[in-house]
Design a protein around this motif. Sequence first.
Motif, short mmCIF file in Angstrom:
data_model
loop_
_atom_site.label_atom_id
_atom_site.label_comp_id
_atom_site.label_asym_id
_atom_site.label_seq_id
_atom_site.Cartn_x
_atom_site.Cartn_y
_atom_site.Cartn_z
N ASN A 361 7.53 -7.08 -6.68
CA ASN A 361 6.41 -7.14 -7.24
C ASN A 361 5.01 -6.57 -5.95
O ASN A 361 4.59 -7.24 -5.79
CB ASN A 361 6.18 -8.61 -6.30
N ASN A 362 5.47 -5.16 -6.67
CA ASN A 362 4.80 -4.26 -5.80
C ASN A 362 4.72 -4.43 -4.59
O ASN A 362 3.28 -3.96 -3.97
CB ASN A 362 3.55 -4.12 -6.67
N LYS A 363 5.83 -4.26 -4.17
CA LYS A 363 5.31 -4.41 -2.60
C LYS A 363 5.49 -3.29 -2.03
O LYS A 363 5.98 -2.68 -2.28
CB LYS A 363 6.10 -5.50 -2.54
N THR A 364 4.99 -2.71 -0.71
CA THR A 364 5.04 -1.42 0.13
C THR A 364 5.70 -1.50 0.63
O THR A 364 5.62 -2.62 1.61
CB THR A 364 3.53 -1.48 0.37
N SER A 365 6.51 -0.32 0.83
CA SER A 365 7.41 -1.01 1.72
C SER A 365 7.59 1.70 2.10
O SER A 365 7.56 2.18 1.92
CB SER A 365 8.98 -0.74 2.02
N ILE A 366 8.42 0.79 3.67
CA ILE A 366 8.36 2.81 3.91
C ILE A 366 9.76 3.43 3.69
O ILE A 366 11.02 2.13 4.37
CB ILE A 366 8.15 3.21 5.53
N LEU A 367 10.15 3.99 3.05
CA LEU A 367 11.55 4.68 3.27
C LEU A 367 11.81 5.49 4.28
O LEU A 367 10.75 6.82 3.91
CB LEU A 367 11.68 5.06 1.78
N CYS A 368 12.48 5.80 5.48
CA CYS A 368 13.29 6.16 6.03
C CYS A 368 13.99 7.07 5.77
O CYS A 368 15.04 6.61 6.34
CB CYS A 368 12.86 5.28 7.53
N THR A 369 14.18 8.47 6.34
CA THR A 369 14.83 9.25 6.45
C THR A 369 15.44 9.83 7.68
O THR A 369 14.66 10.32 8.62
CB THR A 369 15.38 10.39 5.25
N ILE A 370 16.85 9.17 8.49
CA ILE A 370 17.42 9.26 9.93
C ILE A 370 18.06 10.19 9.57
O ILE A 370 19.04 9.76 9.03
CB ILE A 370 17.77 7.74 10.51
#
Length: 615
Positions: A361-370
């Motif tokens: 739904n065009n939702k903005t998220s943060i993809l984090c690499t740990i």
Amino acid sequence: MIRSKNSSSFSLDWIKQIPSLIVIIDTDFRLISASPRWEANFQLSLEQVQDKYFIDLFPELAQELKTRLKYSLDGLRDIKFKYNASDCQYSSEDSIWHLNPWKDGYGNIIGVIIKIEPVTKTQELQLELNKTKLLLNNKTSVAKIGSFELDTKNKSLLWTPIVNKIHGLSTDFVPTLENTLDFYVDEYKVLIKNVVDEAIKAGKPWNVKAKLKQKDGTIIWVNTIGRPKFKDGICTRIIGTIQQVKEENKIEVKKTVLEAELSEYPLFEKIPLGLAIIDFENGNFLNVNQQFIKLSGFEKEHYINRNFNEFIDKSFVTKEASLVEQLKTKESFDPVKFSFVNKLGHMLNLKVTGNLVKGLNNKTSILCTIENITTQTKLEKRLKNTIIESREKNDQLLNFAHMVSHNLKTHATNFSLLLNFLNDEKGLIQRNKYMTMLFNASDNLSETIKGLREIVAVKSNLNNEKKLLSLNESVFTVEQNVAGLLKQTNGKIINEISDDTKVKALPAYLNSILTNCITNSIKYRCDNKPPIIILSTEENKHYTVLSIEDNGLGIDLEKYGDQLFGLYKTFHRNNESRGIGLYITKNQMEAMKGKITVDSAPGQGTTFKFYFNKK
């Protein structure tokens, strides 16, 4: 056991020279002698209390004090006793009493020596810590989330930080019985008050469930258990636990949402790094991959719909505004390092990078690499320490080379001049004078070379392995070596070190340090009083600290403080002074990763503290 009537045959004049608060009790618990500071502190005259039954002076402490005195007469060393001034008629300050056996020259116990020290903030915290540890060690039949202790006499309440978390409170919140009851929902507030009253009056324990309203208004269920503790038939305290429980099922992760998320990021479970998807709007976890779960040790449900700020250290939180700004301007943020404690309690060093992504739904998220960089961080730290040690050794080598060059050059110049004078001189008397000067110069050169050899010996033993040594055994050896000096000067060594005290050290260094310090106390004594040397120890997290206190000449630290541990530096007129002992001692302590401090004033004696590293 030698009774009190025999103790009077020993001279106690030395106690008048002691700068500490000390009192001596015989085997019948009668006060034999006390230092002037003890008299001043407790506002008691020795003439009035001498030969009095010591326990009668402190009737409020009678039972506990008598028990500890008996233990000391049985040979136990360094028994500690907390003196609360508010409970007694003497002294306005709380203090710690150290009880040690008093022995005659044949090793027989003839009484007890009590040394009194003011309670420091560190000691207060340590006493509270020990009290809390005892509280946490009480086992109950259920798993504990938080523990508490209610002091019914003082109406004070102590609990562990986990209880703050259950209530939704900050760690600086000060709990009382009244403000704690206010957190319970009305119908359960009466229940909790009743079970506490019954515990105090009838000794009845409790195990109940209740509704609790957290600070932010959230209603939760808790299970609380209380156990009253009695002394002389009176309930003095209640210990117990409080545990958050759920009446509802655990938060379930909707599979449809996760499956949809995974369809958006098909490599989510295949990348060999920890990955997490975080809602850009509220900072809550939306999903984490198996590598992240493996790294943290917690299940996926532990994170979903919880805010990322709950799991990171404060240093990361302070950078949050900068990271958000970076995400808004360039849709990613630069790598950030922070520490994290996993489920096993291991401290990990992590590196996190983040990118903005568009999901359902065009939702903005943060993809984090740990990424786990713990091993890399340790290697970097080790490399930095190696570089620092190399620089220190290089500086020491340069200093030593300069020392050798300067000192030997001075002697060589002196020899050359004296030989030239001797060669030119024809008169026998003057030639004999020059010969005497040459012999003296030769002795000085030998002394210089001996000192330099001692310094080399310290440096060459740096790689030797330290051993766990009994401190009292080393003290005994040194006492035997200086017995003649002590007898010659009527000196005394008062040993307050516990028999089980051990330090990590090189044996030769430990004996050298003790010998240097004790002989200095004798060498730099006051002319009008015999030397008194007091040995004691204390423990902290990283060091075992040995204190050696004397009543000697003292040192003007304002004038000589920056030169105290310098080579060939002397501060008193003494023909035996070489100015090398303290230099060697400092180098030996630093070689063992320890340190040395000094507290002194002219005419007030000196206290050296040696910090022996526990590693």
